[in-house]
Design an enzyme around this catalytic site. Structure first.
Site, mmCIF file in Angstrom:
data_model
loop_
_atom_site.group_PDB
_atom_site.id
_atom_site.type_symbol
_atom_site.label_atom_id
_atom_site.label_comp_id
_atom_site.label_asym_id
_atom_site.label_seq_id
_atom_site.Cartn_x
_atom_site.Cartn_y
_atom_site.Cartn_z
ATOM 1 N N SER A 1 0.845 -1.192 0.000
ATOM 2 C CA SER A 1 0.000 0.000 0.000
ATOM 3 C C SER A 1 0.887 1.251 0.000
ATOM 4 O O SER A 1 1.733 1.390 -0.884
ATOM 5 C CB SER A 1 -0.933 -0.051 1.211
ATOM 6 O OG SER A 1 -1.906 0.974 1.164
ATOM 7 N N ASP B 1 -8.791 -6.202 -4.854
ATOM 8 C CA ASP B 1 -8.332 -5.017 -4.127
ATOM 9 C C ASP B 1 -9.308 -3.868 -4.390
ATOM 10 O O ASP B 1 -9.438 -3.410 -5.534
ATOM 11 C CB ASP B 1 -6.928 -4.644 -4.611
ATOM 12 C CG ASP B 1 -6.296 -3.508 -3.826
ATOM 13 O OD1 ASP B 1 -7.033 -2.701 -3.237
ATOM 14 O OD2 ASP B 1 -5.052 -3.438 -3.818
ATOM 15 N N HIS C 1 -6.987 -5.683 -0.442
ATOM 16 C CA HIS C 1 -5.870 -4.755 -0.288
ATOM 17 C C HIS C 1 -5.077 -5.178 0.941
ATOM 18 O O HIS C 1 -5.492 -4.924 2.080
ATOM 19 C CB HIS C 1 -6.416 -3.332 -0.112
ATOM 20 C CG HIS C 1 -5.370 -2.272 -0.178
ATOM 21 N ND1 HIS C 1 -4.689 -1.954 -1.339
ATOM 22 C CD2 HIS C 1 -4.878 -1.436 0.779
ATOM 23 C CE1 HIS C 1 -3.834 -0.969 -1.102
ATOM 24 N NE2 HIS C 1 -3.921 -0.646 0.179
#
Length: 370
Positions: free
Chosen positions: A52, A134, A166
């Site tokens: 991320s 995601d 995610h």
């Protein structure tokens, strides 16, 4: 496409609201006593990975400091400087500024000396992971990151076949593969860390599934922060370091810098990323040192989620070598014994050479890959 992007933006804002509540509640774990400085080790190659915001930061570090990092692992993120100074770009960068523009920008910055030469990226191993469930990072954003690296000749392995949310997928994950929930350590019944390390090193020994052999310690991040205050950079006062016994005793070892994502720093999750992220397990059996720098939520700079700065909350230079967070991390890397590398190429193989001086002035060298 516009509806999907707006929906992702709404989901991101929902997470942002939850982050404000978490930040207001205070840290989930108390600060531990930290060693004042990092040890000087025998580091023979340096790699960076993250998820991320940590994935975007890993790309920034690899591109801006391509003379220092021998390879990268990018999870649930996108191309270099995708944010362009705006946090919302993490769902729309593929629809706005194109990857061609990002490539030209990197070339311009390299020619100006703001980042290392982009020619350093040629032949370097890059592992990219993106789950097709995601809800935060658009798959086109992830693909744009792959295209960016391939444009500069990097050796890219792309894993995009898992129904993952995610997250940082790990065989020790505690969240089902398809979900996007704290602590964002998902079990997708495979081993992306082995894939990544194999991409970097050409092969790895099986991981340690028993009691950890190494030691996870905390160290003072203020010692490496420009200006002496990690908090001023939205970094925690302490970071984490995992060192196997062989590395502590002077054996040649590779260094892996591992960067957590938003809402995943020790402020909220303690040592979960280190203990469940499946890097320490391979560190024990492959002579790897793992550095876990720590961001922290802050009111100023405006960073309620405790993200790494890939969109400019610390200043307009966040993606170049003068960036305060990247400078702090690279200073940590150098303190551990890693120095800038010089990469040469021939038609058959990539060879990375280090010019470094050991802690007592003796010359040391090692391969960055192999």
């Amino acid at each position: 496409m516009r509806f999907r992007s707006l929906r992702r933006a709404a989901q991101a804002l929902t997470v942002l609201g939850a982050a404000f509540a978490l930040a207001a509640a205070g840290p989930a774990v108390s600060a531990r006593a930290a060693t004042p400085t990092l040890p000087d080790l025998n580091i023979t190659g340096t790699y960076v990975t993250g998820v991320s915001s940590g994935g975007f930061m890993a790309t920034q570090l690899q591109v801006a400091y391509s003379g220092t990092f021998d390879g990268a692992g990018v999870f649930a993120a996108g191309p270099y400087d995708c944010g362009q100074g705006h946090v919302i770009k993490f769902v729309t960068c593929d629809l706005g500024l194109g990857v061609d523009d990002l490539e030209r920008q990197a070339e311009d910055w390299a020619s100006e000396g703001r980042i290392d030469p982009v020619a350093n990226l040629r032949g370097k191993p890059v592992y990219t992971y993106h789950g097709y469930l995601d809800p935060v990072v658009n798959p086109l954003v992830s693909r744009a990151g792959v295209d960016f690296y391939r444009h500069f000749g990097a050796d890219v392995t792309y894993h995009d076949s898992d129904p993952a949310g995610h997250s940082w997928p790990t065989p020790d994950g505690v969240v089902p593969c398809a979900l996007t929930l704290p602590p964002f350590l998902n079990d997708c019944h495979n081993d992306p860390q082995r894939e990544m390390l194999t991409t970097w090193l050409g092969g790895v020994n099986p991981r340690n599934t028993g009691t950890p052999k190494g030691t996870l310690t905390h160290f003072d991040q203020n010692a490496y922060a420009p200006g002496g205050s990690a908090r001023a950079l939205s970094m925690d006062s302490t970071g984490q370091l995992y060192v196997p016994p062989a590395c502590a005793n002077g054996a040649p070892c590779k260094l892996v810098v591992a960067l957590h994502g938003c809402l995943s720093a020790q402020q909220l999750l303690g040592t979960a990323f280190a203990e469940k992220g499946n890097l320490d397990t391979y560190a024990d059996t492959n002579n790897l040192v793992v550095l876990y720098p720590q961001a922290v939520s802050s009111v100023w700079p405006v960073n309620p989620q405790g993200c790494w700065d890939w969109f400019g909350y610390t200043g307009s230079d966040y993606a170049v070598k003068s960036a305060s967070q990247m400078t702090a991390i690279v200073d940590m890397v150098h303190a551990l014994g890693a120095c800038q590398v010089r990469t040469t190429h021939d038609p058959h193989r990539t060879r990375t050479e280090q010019d470094r001086t050991g802690p007592k002035g003796t010359e040391q060298g090692g391969a960055g890959r192999g």
